[in-house]
Design a protein around this motif. Structure first.
Motif, PDB file in Angstrom:
ATOM      1  N   GLU A  79      16.193  25.378 -35.443  1.00  0.00           N
ATOM      2  CA  GLU A  79      16.211  25.310 -37.133  1.00  0.00           C
ATOM      3  C   GLU A  79      14.689  25.851 -37.502  1.00  0.00           C
ATOM      4  OE1 GLU A  79      18.398  24.239 -38.865  1.00  0.00           O
ATOM      5  OE2 GLU A  79      19.661  23.302 -37.688  1.00  0.00           O
ATOM      6  N   LEU A  80      13.692  25.668 -36.778  1.00  0.00           N
ATOM      7  CA  LEU A  80      12.421  26.221 -37.351  1.00  0.00           C
ATOM      8  C   LEU A  80      12.229  27.555 -37.186  1.00  0.00           C
ATOM      9  CD1 LEU A  80      10.325  23.448 -35.240  1.00  0.00           C
ATOM     10  CD2 LEU A  80      10.618  23.517 -37.811  1.00  0.00           C
ATOM     11  N   ALA A  81      13.030  28.357 -36.265  1.00  0.00           N
ATOM     12  CA  ALA A  81      13.121  29.649 -36.159  1.00  0.00           C
ATOM     13  C   ALA A  81      13.936  30.313 -37.469  1.00  0.00           C
ATOM     14  CB  ALA A  81      13.907  30.112 -35.043  1.00  0.00           C
ATOM     15  N   ARG A  82      14.684  29.341 -37.883  1.00  0.00           N
ATOM     16  CA  ARG A  82      15.398  29.861 -39.278  1.00  0.00           C
ATOM     17  C   ARG A  82      14.029  29.656 -40.343  1.00  0.00           C
ATOM     18  NH1 ARG A  82      20.173  28.807 -36.560  1.00  0.00           N
ATOM     19  NH2 ARG A  82      20.239  26.415 -37.207  1.00  0.00           N
ATOM     20  N   ALA A  83      13.074  29.463 -40.056  1.00  0.00           N
ATOM     21  CA  ALA A  83      12.131  28.979 -41.306  1.00  0.00           C
ATOM     22  C   ALA A  83      12.529  27.781 -41.977  1.00  0.00           C
ATOM     23  CB  ALA A  83      11.954  30.015 -42.024  1.00  0.00           C
ATOM     24  N   GLU A  84      13.432  27.143 -41.432  1.00  0.00           N
ATOM     25  CA  GLU A  84      13.753  25.850 -42.075  1.00  0.00           C
ATOM     26  C   GLU A  84      12.702  24.712 -41.896  1.00  0.00           C
ATOM     27  OE1 GLU A  84      16.456  25.858 -43.897  1.00  0.00           O
ATOM     28  OE2 GLU A  84      18.024  25.962 -42.858  1.00  0.00           O
ATOM     29  N   GLN A  85      12.213  24.181 -42.953  1.00  0.00           N
ATOM     30  CA  GLN A  85      11.205  22.836 -42.977  1.00  0.00           C
ATOM     31  C   GLN A  85      12.049  21.760 -42.487  1.00  0.00           C
ATOM     32  OE1 GLN A  85       8.322  22.725 -45.844  1.00  0.00           O
ATOM     33  NE2 GLN A  85       7.164  21.188 -44.813  1.00  0.00           N
ATOM     34  N   LEU A  86      11.647  21.121 -41.374  1.00  0.00           N
ATOM     35  CA  LEU A  86      12.816  19.863 -41.139  1.00  0.00           C
ATOM     36  C   LEU A  86      11.569  18.620 -40.792  1.00  0.00           C
ATOM     37  CD1 LEU A  86      12.714  19.211 -37.885  1.00  0.00           C
ATOM     38  CD2 LEU A  86      13.820  21.333 -37.685  1.00  0.00           C
ATOM     39  N   VAL A  87      12.437  17.386 -40.913  1.00  0.00           N
ATOM     40  CA  VAL A  87      11.906  16.208 -40.356  1.00  0.00           C
ATOM     41  C   VAL A  87      12.400  15.610 -39.215  1.00  0.00           C
ATOM     42  CG1 VAL A  87      10.410  15.834 -42.444  1.00  0.00           C
ATOM     43  CG2 VAL A  87      12.715  14.899 -42.465  1.00  0.00           C
ATOM     44  N   LEU A  88      11.780  14.624 -38.494  1.00  0.00           N
ATOM     45  CA  LEU A  88      12.737  14.066 -37.415  1.00  0.00           C
ATOM     46  C   LEU A  88      12.204  12.544 -37.651  1.00  0.00           C
ATOM     47  CD1 LEU A  88      14.351  13.493 -34.934  1.00  0.00           C
ATOM     48  CD2 LEU A  88      12.332  14.220 -33.555  1.00  0.00           C
ATOM     49  N   LEU A  89      13.030  11.853 -37.985  1.00  0.00           N
ATOM     50  CA  LEU A  89      13.055  10.718 -38.366  1.00  0.00           C
ATOM     51  C   LEU A  89      13.075   9.636 -37.072  1.00  0.00           C
ATOM     52  CD1 LEU A  89      15.845  10.000 -41.239  1.00  0.00           C
ATOM     53  CD2 LEU A  89      13.444  11.049 -41.257  1.00  0.00           C
ATOM     54  N   CYS A  90      12.316   8.795 -37.323  1.00  0.00           N
ATOM     55  CA  CYS A  90      11.957   7.619 -36.012  1.00  0.00           C
ATOM     56  C   CYS A  90      11.928   6.199 -36.451  1.00  0.00           C
ATOM     57  CB  CYS A  90      10.913   7.942 -35.165  1.00  0.00           C
ATOM     58  SG  CYS A  90      10.465   7.122 -34.168  1.00  0.00           S
ATOM     59  N   GLU A  91      12.915   5.310 -36.075  1.00  0.00           N
ATOM     60  CA  GLU A  91      12.500   3.919 -36.455  1.00  0.00           C
ATOM     61  C   GLU A  91      11.282   3.442 -36.045  1.00  0.00           C
ATOM     62  OE1 GLU A  91      13.376  -0.582 -36.110  1.00  0.00           O
ATOM     63  OE2 GLU A  91      13.065   0.834 -34.473  1.00  0.00           O
ATOM     64  N   GLY A  92      10.667   2.486 -37.097  1.00  0.00           N
ATOM     65  CA  GLY A  92       9.476   2.004 -36.984  1.00  0.00           C
ATOM     66  C   GLY A  92       8.271   3.055 -36.913  1.00  0.00           C
ATOM     67  N   ASP A  93       7.260   3.043 -35.849  1.00  0.00           N
ATOM     68  CA  ASP A  93       6.228   4.032 -35.839  1.00  0.00           C
ATOM     69  C   ASP A  93       6.831   4.922 -34.710  1.00  0.00           C
ATOM     70  OD1 ASP A  93       3.662   5.112 -36.071  1.00  0.00           O
ATOM     71  OD2 ASP A  93       3.535   4.586 -33.992  1.00  0.00           O
ATOM     72  N   ALA A  94       6.194   6.274 -35.104  1.00  0.00           N
ATOM     73  CA  ALA A  94       6.892   7.324 -34.434  1.00  0.00           C
ATOM     74  C   ALA A  94       6.012   7.668 -33.048  1.00  0.00           C
ATOM     75  CB  ALA A  94       6.408   8.802 -35.338  1.00  0.00           C
ATOM     76  N   SER A  95       5.182   6.892 -32.528  1.00  0.00           N
ATOM     77  CA  SER A  95       4.452   6.968 -31.271  1.00  0.00           C
ATOM     78  C   SER A  95       4.550   5.691 -30.567  1.00  0.00           C
ATOM     79  CB  SER A  95       2.853   7.165 -31.701  1.00  0.00           C
ATOM     80  OG  SER A  95       2.724   8.514 -32.455  1.00  0.00           O
ATOM     81  N   ALA A  98       9.163   5.484 -28.922  1.00  0.00           N
ATOM     82  CA  ALA A  98       9.998   6.092 -29.808  1.00  0.00           C
ATOM     83  C   ALA A  98      10.761   7.333 -29.101  1.00  0.00           C
ATOM     84  CB  ALA A  98       9.006   6.433 -30.823  1.00  0.00           C
ATOM     85  N   SER A  99      11.908   7.440 -29.450  1.00  0.00           N
ATOM     86  CA  SER A  99      12.767   8.672 -28.793  1.00  0.00           C
ATOM     87  C   SER A  99      11.851   9.847 -29.149  1.00  0.00           C
ATOM     88  CB  SER A  99      14.220   8.770 -29.402  1.00  0.00           C
ATOM     89  OG  SER A  99      14.653   7.536 -29.433  1.00  0.00           O
ATOM     90  N   CYS A 100      11.641   9.971 -30.657  1.00  0.00           N
ATOM     91  CA  CYS A 100      10.919  11.457 -30.965  1.00  0.00           C
ATOM     92  C   CYS A 100       9.793  11.555 -30.290  1.00  0.00           C
ATOM     93  CB  CYS A 100      10.797  11.155 -32.440  1.00  0.00           C
ATOM     94  SG  CYS A 100       9.664  10.350 -33.185  1.00  0.00           S
ATOM     95  N   SER A 101       9.034  10.606 -29.280  1.00  0.00           N
ATOM     96  CA  SER A 101       7.836  11.136 -28.557  1.00  0.00           C
ATOM     97  C   SER A 101       8.372  11.858 -27.407  1.00  0.00           C
ATOM     98  CB  SER A 101       7.312   9.823 -27.969  1.00  0.00           C
ATOM     99  OG  SER A 101       6.586   9.014 -29.059  1.00  0.00           O
TER     100      SER A 101
END
Ligand code: SAM
Length: 240
Positions: A79-95, A98-101
């Protein structure tokens, strides 16, 4: 970015602004086609953005988890290579647990060219303490020289007994996550130690059906995954 524990009003201004600027909103799901807890929390703030569910199976085996993190990082990088700005959501705090860690670690090691900014969120522990205090059960998380240990609930009675001893000796407040089915045997341990009345049980904090109770009012039975316990064994001597 963290989206807080349940109430869409607990997203930070930074989180809401980041969603508004994004073309793609990515979020973890445990099964294909599932809605995803973080996406549900942020739903009122998501408008035209494209949805990108990322499958993170809730399993203990290493191989499927490693594959899931790798795939998630690949999808986000594409997605980023297509110059798309994106957000990855994470329940609670991101650190915090957290799965997104894991995705952050994957991106840092395999796609270091992509700049990432992490937006913190309100953790369920802070939200539980605040909600209890707002309901007339004042629950400061840590005062003066107290420590605060946030960790998963131990997996055995013996491990919990040891943890309680260590926390008492070191003046440490415990925040035990992933309580769920463990409450069945955690409850009798706390009861035997006379700790139930002073401990806080919190379930689905921030959701319309949130439950905040002194642990003494919660019968020993399975509870949902989204439940936690706050345990304070001593209070500081000098208090109002
Ligand atoms: C994988 S951890 C995620 C923690 C999350 N990143 C945070 O900052 O709160 C999941 C555990 O956090 C706790 N938790 C998360 N959200 C909760 C909520 N809304 N109410 C009660 N407990 C919650 C539960 O103990 C659950 O088992």
């Amino acid at each position: 970015m963290g989206v807080g524990p349940g109430d869409p009003n607990l997203l930070t201004v930074a989180a809401v602004q980041a969603i508004a600027k994004a073309a793609v909103v990515a979020y973890p799901v445990a099964q294909p086609g599932a809605e995803g807890m973080a996406a549900r929390i942020a739903a009122p703030w998501i408008t035209e953005q494209r949805h990108l569910p990322l499958l993170f199976p809730m399993v203990a085996a290493a191989a499927p988890r490693l594959a899931a993190w790798r795939t998630a990082a690949d999808l986000l990088a594409a997605e980023l290579a297509r110059a798309e700005q994106l957000v990855l959501l994470c329940e609670g705090d991101a650190s915090l647990f957290a799965s997104c860690s894991y995705v952050l670690l994957e991106l840092a090691s395999r796609y270091p060219q992509w700049p990432v900014s992490v937006i913190p969120g309100i953790t369920a522990v802070a939200a539980a303490a605040a909600a209890a205090s707002s309901l007339g059960m004042p629950w400061p998380l840590a005062l003066q020289d107290e420590g605060l240990l946030i960790r998963p609930t131990p997996n055995s009675q013996a491990a919990l007994e040891l943890l309680l001893e260590q926390a008492k000796a070191s003046n440490t407040v415990l925040a035990l996550l992933k309580l769920g089915e463990r409450w069945l045997w955690v409850q009798p341990v706390l009861e035997a130690r006379g700790l139930l009345a002073a401990s806080l049980f919190a379930q689905r904090v921030g959701w319309p059906d949130q439950l905040l109770l002194p642990a003494s009012e919660v019968p020993a039975a399975q509870r949902p995954y989204f439940s936690l316990l706050l345990i304070r064994q001593n209070w500081p001597e000098v208090l109002p």
